[in-house]
Design an enzyme around this catalytic site. Structure first.
Site, PDB file in Angstrom:
ATOM      1  N   LYS A 117       0.835  -1.086   0.088  1.00 10.59           N
ATOM      2  CA  LYS A 117       0.121   0.002   0.133  1.00 10.59           C
ATOM      3  C   LYS A 117       0.826   1.111   0.006  1.00 10.59           C
ATOM      4  O   LYS A 117       0.488   2.343  -0.674  1.00 10.59           O
ATOM      5  CB  LYS A 117      -0.903   0.056   1.146  1.00 10.59           C
ATOM      6  CG  LYS A 117      -1.928  -0.869   0.919  1.00 10.59           C
ATOM      7  CD  LYS A 117      -2.978  -1.267   2.395  1.00 10.59           C
ATOM      8  CE  LYS A 117      -3.929  -2.295   2.090  1.00 10.59           C
ATOM      9  NZ  LYS A 117      -5.051  -2.438   3.347  1.00 10.59           N
TER      10      LYS A 117
ATOM     11  N   GLN B  27      -5.647  -1.220   9.597  1.00 16.01           N
ATOM     12  CA  GLN B  27      -5.396  -2.593   9.103  1.00 16.01           C
ATOM     13  C   GLN B  27      -5.828  -3.407  10.071  1.00 16.01           C
ATOM     14  O   GLN B  27      -5.682  -3.473  11.292  1.00 16.01           O
ATOM     15  CB  GLN B  27      -3.652  -2.516   8.738  1.00 16.01           C
ATOM     16  CG  GLN B  27      -3.619  -3.898   8.041  1.00 16.01           C
ATOM     17  CD  GLN B  27      -3.913  -3.760   6.731  1.00 16.01           C
ATOM     18  OE1 GLN B  27      -4.410  -2.942   6.073  1.00 16.01           O
ATOM     19  NE2 GLN B  27      -4.114  -4.941   5.934  1.00 16.01           N
TER      20      GLN B  27
ATOM     21  N   ASP C 264     -11.592   2.504   3.393  1.00 17.29           N
ATOM     22  CA  ASP C 264     -11.825   1.018   3.241  1.00 17.29           C
ATOM     23  C   ASP C 264     -13.180   0.707   3.123  1.00 17.29           C
ATOM     24  O   ASP C 264     -13.583  -0.441   2.592  1.00 17.29           O
ATOM     25  CB  ASP C 264     -11.287   0.342   4.792  1.00 17.29           C
ATOM     26  CG  ASP C 264      -9.965  -0.152   4.582  1.00 17.29           C
ATOM     27  OD1 ASP C 264      -9.586  -0.716   3.752  1.00 17.29           O
ATOM     28  OD2 ASP C 264      -9.341  -0.387   5.741  1.00 17.29           O
TER      29      ASP C 264
END
Ligand code: L34
Length: 297
Positions: free
Chosen positions: A52, A96, A119
């Site tokens: 990422k 995360q 997200d």
């Protein structure tokens, strides 16, 4: 049989984003900014996060990786979320997953400002997704949808079987594919651990999306000739022929299933890179939205 090459397609998508970012910066704007919170040092999360951060560099985003130790308290983590919510320079951020056991994921995800939730995990975005309203789609489902669109895989009227009902992959995937939209209009079966006769169900499928996390689970006798296979599983198995002693495989017995497929994603190099590219798309969207209008909470 055609490989759905996620690595190649994600590169194309990132080049498209990079061009947009260049144009934004040329107009005198600051570049979009993505922050990410990584708790602990789970090796898989490290690898995903590395991809990422690299992708942010590649497309020209500013990014910041906020690392915290495994034993961070929930309150401390919520404080970081609150700071990111209030920081005007941050267009979007992610926390995360998985988080350590002692932290309540739900409380953390609920604390994220939906306007920065790139997200797409906040129930606000999930609800908008389910109703076909503008939102941030979760990165893996968005990556799969984008892949199907770019490779011109027809979904309308097809029988799709999604295996796995997680909040971040299986459930949103089943909703998106069944919606009245260009990459939807499918007849979807959402299969899970209590499903009976999975083999018969899979044999009727035109498209199988497996997000289960079990290596070699989908075997050649479970799929019909011409099937489209999307393998979301990322499993690390022992392989003594490799220097590392392990290798990544999906949920699908690729060697035997690929010859029967019309399209199939490899692991690695399939859905994973598309997830990362989708996060870049969502961050650009968050940035553009911010300068167009203020989100109405
Ligand atoms: N908050 N947590 C949050 N957002 C996400 O979107 C994720 N996910 C999943 C895990 N937790 C998350 C990811 O980023 C899974 N995931 C992810 C991201 C990238 C890759 C795979 C999963 C990826 O880059 N896969 C490479 C191989 C990586 C390796 O070598 O381990 C591939 O080619 O499949």
């Amino acid at each position: 049989m055609e490989i759905l090459d996620g690595r190649k397609l994600s590169k194309t998508l990132k080049e498209e984003i990079k061009e947009e970012v260049s144009a934004i910066v040329a107009q005198g704007h600051r570049p979009p900014h993505l922050s990410a919170v990584l708790v602990g040092n789970n090796p898989a999360s490290e690898a995903y996060m590395g991809n990422k951060v690299k992708s942010c560099d590649m497309v020209g985003f500013d990014s910041k990786l906020i690392r915290r130790v495994e034993d961070i308290s929930q309150d401390e983590l919520l404080e970081i979320v609150s700071q990111l919510n209030n920081d005007d320079r941050v267009d979007g951020f992610i926390v995360q997953l998985p988080l350590p056991e002692h932290i309540d994921d739900e409380a953390v995800l609920l604390a994220i400002d939906p306007a920065k939730d790139v997200d797409g995990f906040h129930p606000y975005n999930f609800g908008c997704m389910a109703q076909g309203m503008d939102c941030f789609l979760p990165a893996t489902p968005l990556g799969i949808i984008t892949m199907l669109e770019r490779y011109k895989v027809e979904t309308s009227g097809k029988n799709v079987v999604v295996i796995g009902r997680s909040n971040i992959v299986g459930t949103p995937m089943s909703i998106l594919l069944s919606r009245k939209s260009p990459s939807g209009n499918a007849t979807v079966t959402l299969a899970h651990s209590r499903t009976k006769n999975l083999k018969e169900i899979c044999l009727r499928a035109d498209i199988i999306i497996s997000a289960l996390g079990k290596p070699f689970f989908i075997t050649h006798d479970m799929v019909k000739e011409g099937v489209v296979v999307i393998d979301v599983g990322i499993n690390r198995i022992d392989d003594l022929s490799r220097k590392s002693g392990t290798r990544l495989v999906g949920d699908v017995d690729f060697e035997k299933v690929a010859p029967k497929s019309s399209f199939i994603t490899p692991v690695p190099g399939g859905v994973g890179p598309m997830t990362v590219a989708s996060l870049m798309m969502n961050t650009l969207k968050a940035f553009k939205r911010k300068f167009d209008y203020t989100y109405n909470k």
